[in-house]
Design a protein around this motif. Structure first.
Motif, PDB file in Angstrom:
ATOM      1  N   LYS A 576       0.824  -1.219   0.000  1.00  0.00           N
ATOM      2  CA  LYS A 576       0.000   0.000   0.000  1.00  0.00           C
ATOM      3  C   LYS A 576       0.856   1.267   0.000  1.00  0.00           C
ATOM      4  O   LYS A 576       0.389   2.338  -0.393  1.00  0.00           O
ATOM      5  N   LYS A 577       2.107   1.140   0.433  1.00  0.00           N
ATOM      6  CA  LYS A 577       2.983   2.310   0.470  1.00  0.00           C
ATOM      7  C   LYS A 577       3.618   2.607  -0.897  1.00  0.00           C
ATOM      8  O   LYS A 577       4.200   3.681  -1.078  1.00  0.00           O
ATOM      9  N   LEU A 578       3.518   1.657  -1.827  1.00  0.00           N
ATOM     10  CA  LEU A 578       4.105   1.870  -3.145  1.00  0.00           C
ATOM     11  C   LEU A 578       3.192   2.754  -3.986  1.00  0.00           C
ATOM     12  O   LEU A 578       1.975   2.539  -4.024  1.00  0.00           O
ATOM     13  N   PRO A 579       3.731   3.730  -4.699  1.00  0.00           N
ATOM     14  CA  PRO A 579       2.887   4.694  -5.424  1.00  0.00           C
ATOM     15  C   PRO A 579       2.089   4.067  -6.572  1.00  0.00           C
ATOM     16  O   PRO A 579       1.006   4.544  -6.900  1.00  0.00           O
ATOM     17  N   PHE A 580       2.604   2.996  -7.182  1.00  0.00           N
ATOM     18  CA  PHE A 580       1.926   2.423  -8.352  1.00  0.00           C
ATOM     19  C   PHE A 580       0.925   1.326  -7.979  1.00  0.00           C
ATOM     20  O   PHE A 580       0.250   0.789  -8.842  1.00  0.00           O
ATOM     21  N   ASP A 582      -1.859   1.408  -6.220  1.00  0.00           N
ATOM     22  CA  ASP A 582      -3.273   1.774  -6.129  1.00  0.00           C
ATOM     23  C   ASP A 582      -4.074   1.259  -7.323  1.00  0.00           C
ATOM     24  O   ASP A 582      -5.199   0.775  -7.165  1.00  0.00           O
ATOM     25  N   SER A 583      -3.505   1.359  -8.510  1.00  0.00           N
ATOM     26  CA  SER A 583      -4.243   0.939  -9.710  1.00  0.00           C
ATOM     27  C   SER A 583      -4.520  -0.563  -9.696  1.00  0.00           C
ATOM     28  O   SER A 583      -5.622  -1.007 -10.036  1.00  0.00           O
ATOM     29  N   LEU A 584      -3.526  -1.356  -9.280  1.00  0.00           N
ATOM     30  CA  LEU A 584      -3.733  -2.798  -9.201  1.00  0.00           C
ATOM     31  C   LEU A 584      -4.745  -3.139  -8.115  1.00  0.00           C
ATOM     32  O   LEU A 584      -5.601  -4.017  -8.291  1.00  0.00           O
ATOM     33  N   ASP A 585      -4.678  -2.443  -6.989  1.00  0.00           N
ATOM     34  CA  ASP A 585      -5.604  -2.694  -5.892  1.00  0.00           C
ATOM     35  C   ASP A 585      -7.044  -2.419  -6.320  1.00  0.00           C
ATOM     36  O   ASP A 585      -7.971  -3.161  -5.972  1.00  0.00           O
ATOM     37  N   LYS A 586      -7.242  -1.383  -7.122  1.00  0.00           N
ATOM     38  CA  LYS A 586      -8.584  -1.065  -7.606  1.00  0.00           C
ATOM     39  C   LYS A 586      -9.093  -2.132  -8.565  1.00  0.00           C
ATOM     40  O   LYS A 586     -10.265  -2.502  -8.549  1.00  0.00           O
ATOM     41  N   LYS A 587      -8.192  -2.649  -9.414  1.00  0.00           N
ATOM     42  CA  LYS A 587      -8.606  -3.699 -10.337  1.00  0.00           C
ATOM     43  C   LYS A 587      -9.052  -4.949  -9.599  1.00  0.00           C
ATOM     44  O   LYS A 587     -10.013  -5.609  -9.974  1.00  0.00           O
ATOM     45  N   LEU A 588      -8.329  -5.272  -8.532  1.00  0.00           N
ATOM     46  CA  LEU A 588      -8.626  -6.502  -7.800  1.00  0.00           C
ATOM     47  C   LEU A 588      -9.846  -6.366  -6.893  1.00  0.00           C
ATOM     48  O   LEU A 588     -10.615  -7.322  -6.729  1.00  0.00           O
TER      49      LEU A 588
END
Length: 699
Positions: A576-580, A582-588
């Motif tokens: 969650k601390k990595l800037p990129f 968020d996009s993968l988390d939203k997809k999942l």
């Protein structure tokens, strides 16, 4: 002559409307049949059929046991050695030699053993038009489908739209007769174009398409130019061009890339290669018969028309579609075309076969029934029922699944312990009841790494098939496309997993199944650093009253060992601390996938934290897996008592306590195992034999 039987099929092209016949061709020599065509006549088996191991209701394997006695073992038809290219050539010659005239349907006799209520399967052939492309799959397909194959005679000049109309009439006719049942259409190459065209015009019909290397990519291939070349070639020289076409299709010598994948013995590899070389000349000769110059020019013209027609109507195809794509198709860009079609068709899944050529259905190693089952595409009614429509794994399928976990099993050498009714803990599974219904309730290890050894060992030792209650993510089409391999979850469906729901659990217990349930769900399987062996269970009971309704036995179990396999480098808190990320988390978890599969959204605390996410792991020197199945808890006769929520809650807490006791016991005892290290186990087997059972601690 061929015997005909009524089958509800549509009239032959060019024949009178009252001729509603379906030809049935036996797999032995058609020339040996002397009966005249007769409607409703039942063909009698010939001597060739009686000798065939595929046509025998009880094939026999004869072998010798260790003491030298002869052993006769009755085999399932699906476990007899599959047919090969020679059978394809033989059957194709019989059909093209005995079936003159117009387009028609035929049903191989060996496919006449399907069960009551089996759906209809229509096979639409590729450019050869013979209709025998499923010959390797007859034995298994014929058990679960009523199979009709389309035959287009060599000299037939039926147009593409006439072919569509002919197939569409059949679909309409059978739709009225088979109310409530789906109609499967398996289309190969140009047959896939026909299937898509029919689906676009039959949107109110329950169709399921299985497309094998669809020729919708015709404009991007060298085939569009070959027609001009053939027109310029004199007649005596048309066979070599057809032969080149066959060689490029990879019909027979597609073996060397399969040796590594199948890990064949040298003798078997030599046998396969020899068979391919032996079949080469007959294959070339057959192609010259079924694709003479005039026919090949006509088929390429039809192919061009088919591709253009279908691509303009793909938006109208809404039915379930499964695309099988070869990675080494020398004729069509099948891999890329499957991906393109998957983005266009709303209800489509893809299975890639990276080492296969154009003639995928004739290649070794492909089992079409297994592919259909793995994709979750087999159903008998208008709606998929993963319980009533489930087909138990064959020996072939079980061996393939076991092979995937072979390295894990070797590295961890699982120790299985069970508890007898008197509370005594023993090595082995004798403490587990032999009859269901039963519920296995336990803890998830990291990434669910215990699943393979658990399911495989129970099936091997106790003949118990565990039906897992799995996360819906594993069944979702949108989730599938996020995986590196689209077939990643197929093995779970083949082994009987179903999406978590009260209805599915009810249906499984109603048929006395053995159900595997993890109350901790994804939160346990994807735990954070320092959370090894913690249970993240809901506060309230979720399964006790369901179990008591059917008198199911509850078997609590614990398993330890994942901390001997991996170090977690990055967990969910780190990602969650990595800037990129968020996009993968939203997809999942927030896109189409997350919307469809979010669980326990009405809960509070950690148990509600069921987000799906990757974990970055570093492998360690393997330790050992330890399973302990606690004393079975019987609910039979307690239905009235457990209807009370307080009583159900007490039993729920008892089950949770038993799982925690199992974990504590294993964590303590494994410290006393002299063979916990893989190195000590390797030394033991090196001195006593690779098949020797490795000792462990005293229970």
């Amino acid at each position: 002559m061929a015997t005909v039987a009524s089958g509800g099929a549509t009239p032959f092209v060019g024949e009178a409307p009252y001729l509603r016949r379906r030809y049935i061709f036996p797999c032995s020599s058609l020339s040996s049949r002397k009966t005249e065509p007769s409607v409703n006549a039942k063909p009698a088996p010939t001597r060739g059929q009686l000798r065939s191991e595929f046509d025998s209701p009880n094939p026999i394997r004869i072998s010798r046991s260790d003491n030298g006695k002869v052993r006769r073992e009755v085999l399932d038809r699906s476990e007899v050695a599959p047919r090969g290219i020679r059978d394809y050539i033989k059957l194709s010659r019989e059909i093209i030699g005995s079936a003159k005239g117009s387009v028609r349907w035929f049903s191989p006799i060996e496919c006449a053993q399907c069960g009551e209520g089996s759906p209809l399967l229509l096979f639409l052939p590729g450019i050869d038009g013979v209709g025998t492309g499923l010959v390797r799959h007859y034995a298994r397909l014929g058990k679960i489908f009523n199979i009709w194959c389309l035959h287009i005679p060599v000299d037939d000049r039926t147009t593409f739209e006439e072919l569509i109309q002919y197939i569409e009439n059949t679909v309409k006719s059978e739709k009225m007769r088979l109310q409530g049942r789906p109609i499967y259409i398996v289309g190969e190459s140009i047959g896939a174009c026909l299937a898509l065209a029919v689906a676009a015009r039959s949107r109110n019909t329950d169709l399921i398409l299985i497309l094998v290397n669809p020729a919708t990519s015709f404009k991007r291939t060298w085939l569009r130019d070959i027609s001009t070349l053939l027109d310029a070639v004199p007649d005596p020289f048309h066979v070599p061009i057809s032969s080149l076409f066959s060689l490029l299709s990879g019909n027979y010598i597609r073996t060397t890339t399969n040796f590594k994948a199948r890990e064949l013995a040298m003798e078997e590899a030599i046998s396969i290669l020899s068979e391919g070389l032996t079949d080469m000349l007959p294959s070339l000769s057959l192609l010259g018969d079924i694709l003479p110059k005039e026919s090949l020019v006509w088929k390429l013209k039809i192919l061009k028309e088919a591709s253009s027609y279908v691509n303009s109507r793909l938006h109208a195809v809404t039915c379930q579609t499964l695309i099988l794509a070869s990675g080494k198709d020398e004729i069509l860009p099948s891999h890329e075309e499957a991906e393109r079609l998957c983005t266009i068709l709303p209800n489509c899944r893809v299975r890639h076969f990276l080492d296969s050529g154009h003639a995928l259905l004739l290649e070794r190693g492909l089992d079409l029934v297994t592919v259909i089952k793995g994709a979750g595409y087999y159903r008998r009614t208008w709606q998929t029922d993963l319980v009533s429509d489930y087909l138990h794994p064959t020996t072939y399928e079980f061996e393939n699944v076991s092979r995937e976990y072979r390295l894990t099993t070797f590295a961890t050498d699982p120790v299985m312990l069970s508890t007898l009714d008197d509370g005594c803990i023993i090595r082995g599974l004798s403490g587990i009841p032999d009859e269901g219904p039963a519920m296995f309730i336990g803890n998830h290890m990291l990434m669910g790494s215990e699943l393979g050894p658990l399911v495989i060992q129970l099936l091997k030792e106790k003949n118990i098939l565990l039906r897992g209650i799995a996360h819906p993510f594993m069944f979702d089409r949108n989730a599938e496309v996020l995986m590196p391999d689209y077939s990643s979850f197929d093995k779970y469906r083949i082994m009987g997993s179903v999406p978590v729901s009260g209805i599915n659990m009810y249906k499984l217990l109603a048929i006395n199944s053995f159900v595997l349930l993890y109350p901790g769900g994804a939160r346990e399987a994807l735990h954070r650093k320092g959370e090894e062996y913690q249970l993240f269970w809901p506060q309230q009971s979720e399964f006790v009253r369901m179990a008591s309704r059917f008198g199911a036995t509850i078997i609590p179990f614990g398993v330890v060992g994942e901390d001997d396999l991996y170090n977690i480098l990055l967990d969910y808190n780190d990602l969650k601390k990595l800037p990129f990320y968020d996009s993968l988390d939203k997809k999942l978890n927030e896109g189409p996938v997350g919307t469809a599969v979010r669980l326990r959204s009405n809960y509070e605390g950690e148990v509600a934290n069921q987000e799906l996410h990757p974990i970055v792991l570093a492998p360690k020197i393997p330790g050992r897996f330890y399973f302990l199945f606690g004393k079975p808890i019987k609910t039979k006769g307690m239905e009235k008592e457990l209807r009370d929520r307080d009583n159900a809650q007490k039993m729920y807490l008892q089950v949770k306590s038993e799982v925690e006791k199992c974990l504590s016991y294993l964590k303590e005892k494994r410290e006393k195992d002299p063979y916990r290290s893989i190195f000590s186990r390797l030394v033991y087997q090196a001195t006593r034999g690779s098949n020797s059972e490795i000792p462990t601690f005293e229970p």
